[in-house]
Design an enzyme around this catalytic site. Structure first.
Site, PDB file in Angstrom:
ATOM      1  CD1 TRP A  99      44.795  29.473  43.457  1.00 41.06           C
ATOM      2  CD2 TRP A  99      42.941  28.823  42.462  1.00 41.06           C
ATOM      3  NE1 TRP A  99      43.772  30.358  43.952  1.00 41.06           N
ATOM      4  CE2 TRP A  99      42.713  29.877  43.497  1.00 41.06           C
ATOM      5  CE3 TRP A  99      41.953  28.463  42.046  1.00 41.06           C
ATOM      6  CZ2 TRP A  99      41.611  30.784  43.634  1.00 41.06           C
ATOM      7  CZ3 TRP A  99      40.545  29.136  42.110  1.00 41.06           C
ATOM      8  CH2 TRP A  99      40.433  30.197  42.790  1.00 41.06           C
ATOM      9  CG  ASP A 118      36.496  28.304  40.850  1.00 37.98           C
ATOM     10  OD1 ASP A 118      36.761  29.270  41.771  1.00 37.98           O
ATOM     11  OD2 ASP A 118      37.149  28.646  39.531  1.00 37.98           O
TER      12      ASP A 118
END
Lengths: 174, 406
Positions: A99, A118
């Site tokens: 994101w 991540d």
């Protein structure tokens, strides 16, 4: 809140600093308010003293949730987990999807696009938890939402930590 | 005193004590093994909450507790990122959950069905793939109003709904929902979803789970200027949301197509910041306020009151306000569209829920800003008085819901 609690907190600068770097960031933000509104003149010189110029053209401590790149992150800071602000720790795999946040770099006053990826594949780091929500949107605007389990696309869905990679200067002001 | 004498006296004393303790008392009867306490009939102030267990997200749980006594009544282990729905007839709980297996967290998704009277597992439906990629918004799954279909929102990042028929406990298929996310039940067998342009996609289903009709509305909010916070509440088929800026939106989902009400302000729209002295004398509460938290809104049907977690911008510094914890709960008359009360919280709140009865309690998932411990606090929803708290509630509580539904 009770007045005495407010007084206690405002008086206890060292505990306030601990709170600012707490793993539970939303309480950190309350702590930030307590000092931002009342004790900022006391706090700021201390904060400057903690700064580490780890990345060229930046200032601040990349192990702190207050670091400018982390304005829309959600997870554990890879700086504290064997990686760095922009590198996953050994043994993990960076998620292909990410994101995007827009954060202002205090060193040059410019806004930058930050990719939050991540690092997947091994246990939760559980150090330096940091959730900030500046420029973050609900999931119906998924590209800028930080409540998505991006390791889901990986075979191992374990989230170890999250990096904040500078993509470039943002064209428009936030 | 030699050790041997001391030891002998100790033994003598112990024997005397044992003898005396038996004088005038019958033995405690032997108790049967292998007993489970049955689940008591639910009280008016029972509720569930989700303990997200942030330090080990693979092992969250739903906890059932009685707010009158602040006692835990039971719990359901719910894997990662779960949601829970109660069937309209009260017989079942449907828990959509992800099992993250072993240290590498190999993921499998399920809907686990519990008998609501015993909390024993009644069935398990395996979901194809690992596509429930959202972590916390509650409306990632929805039970249709008639209780016949459970719809699971998928994000891969393509968006779709998996349709589950609950009578046969089988998956009927997937419905692509490009650009639209989450799902809110309509009064008939259907859902509305929020799309990236600020519009709603409404889908009506047949009794067999097939799509009967779809409708895309015009945008009713501007996601670029003032995004809608996705955690809404419903009152008799009308949904209420707030935007980041504190504008309340109502969306009537009782008909074939949604009907949008005119937005009204939950907070003073005057954004002029407080001066320094005013901040000091009001503990930062002067100046503009905004809604924020996880479960920000809750509604009390008998009195048609809306409750909202709010905080002063002086606290948040205007950063990430939509999730910033609340200092107070503001209470509104929905029909008059005006604030009628303010409830001050002992700690800062992240989630709120009002029980649906005539003597409602306000349940607050909170954080003690001194110790940073999580709290589950119970207030009188009418007087605002703090009543009690549940000790050791867990780590990050949100998604309160009543035993019979939301």
């Amino acid at each position: 809140m009770h007045l005495n609690r407010f007084d206690d907190l405002a008086a206890d600068v060292s505990r306030g600093l601990a709170r600012r770097t707490s793993r539970r960031s939303f309480t950190s933000k309350v702590g930030v308010w307590l000092f931002g509104a009342v004790a900022a003149p006391l706090l700021l010189p201390v904060a400057r003293g903690r700064a580490e110029d780890r990345y060229a053209g930046e200032e601040g401590d990349p192990r702190s949730c207050d670091y400018w790149r982390y304005c829309a992150t959600n997870g554990y800071l890879c700086e504290c987990c064997g990686g760095s602000a922009n590198e996953c720790p050994p043994g993990t795999t960076m998620s292909a999807l990410s994101w995007i946040g827009t954060c202002r770099n205090p060193a040059d006053g410019k806004n930058y696009l930050i990719s939050y990826n991540d690092c997947c594949g091994t246990a939760q780091c559980n150090r330096c938890s940091c959730s900030r929500h500046e420029s973050e949107t609900p999931v119906y605007r998924a590209g800028t939402a930080n409540d998505i389990h991006w390791c889901s696309a990986n075979e191992s869905t374990a989230i170890n930590c999250t990096v904040a990679v500078v993509l470039g200067a943002a064209e428009d002001e936030v | 005193m030699p050790h041997s004498i001391s030891f002998a006296l100790s033994v003598l004393g112990l024997m005397l004590g044992v003898l005396l303790s038996h004088v005038g008392h019958a033995d405690i009867a032997a108790e049967p093994l292998n007993r489970n306490r049955p689940l008591d009939p639910a009280g008016a102030h029972w509720a569930w909450y989700l303990d997200f267990n942030v330090d080990d997200i693979a092992n969250s749980r739903f906890v059932l507790f009685d707010a009158d006594t602040a006692r835990m009544k039971g719990s359901l282990g719910s894997g990662a990122f779960p949601t829970m729905h109660a069937s309209p007839d009260g017989r079942f709980y449907y828990v959509a959950e992800s099992w993250l297996r072993g240290p590498r967290r190999i993921r499998e998704d399920f809907v686990t069905i519990y008998d609501a009277s015993s909390l024993q597992i009644d069935g398990i439906i395996e979901l194809p793939g690992a596509r429930r990629a959202l972590m916390s918004p509650r409306d990632r799954t929805v039970l249709t109003a008639d209780g016949s279909l459970l719809l699971v929102f998928n994000f891969t990042p393509s968006t779709s709904l998996t349709v589950i028929d609950l009578a046969s406990r089988t998956i009927k298929g997937d419905v692509p929902t490009p650009g639209c996310s989450l799902a809110y039940p309509t009064s008939s067998r259907g859902v509305s979803m929020i799309c990236g342009d600020g519009s709603l996609l409404t889908i009506h289903f047949g009794s067999d789970g097939t799509v009967l009709a779809q409708h895309r509305s015009k945008p009713f909010f501007n996601p670029d200027k003032d995004p809608l916070i996705e955690n809404g509440v419903s009152l008799e088929g009308v949904w209420y949301f707030t935007t980041y800026g504190g504008q309340a939106h109502s969306v009537d989902l009782r008909g074939e197509e949604p009907v949008f009400g005119s937005p009204w302000p939950l907070v003073d729209q005057n954004k002029k910041p407080a001066n320094f002295l005013a901040s000091i004398f009001t503990m930062g509460k002067a100046g503009p306020w905004l809604p924020g938290g996880f479960q920000i809104l809750t509604v009390h049907e008998p009195t048609r009151r809306l409750y909202a977690l709010t905080h002063p911008i002086t606290w948040s510094e205007g950063k990430g306000d939509h999730v910033f914890p609340g200092a107070e709960v503001w209470v509104y008359d929905i029909d008059e569209q005006k604030r009628i009360d303010r409830i001050k919280l002992r700690d800062v709140g992240i989630s709120i829920h009002v029980t649906p009865d005539e003597s409602p309690l306000l349940l607050v998932g909170a954080v003690d800003i001194e110790t940073e411990e999580f709290r589950l606090e119970v207030y009188d929803a009418e007087s605002g008085d703090f009543l009690r708290e549940l000790e050791e509630p867990g780590e990050v509580m949100f998604h309160f819901q009543g035993v019979s539904g939301r």
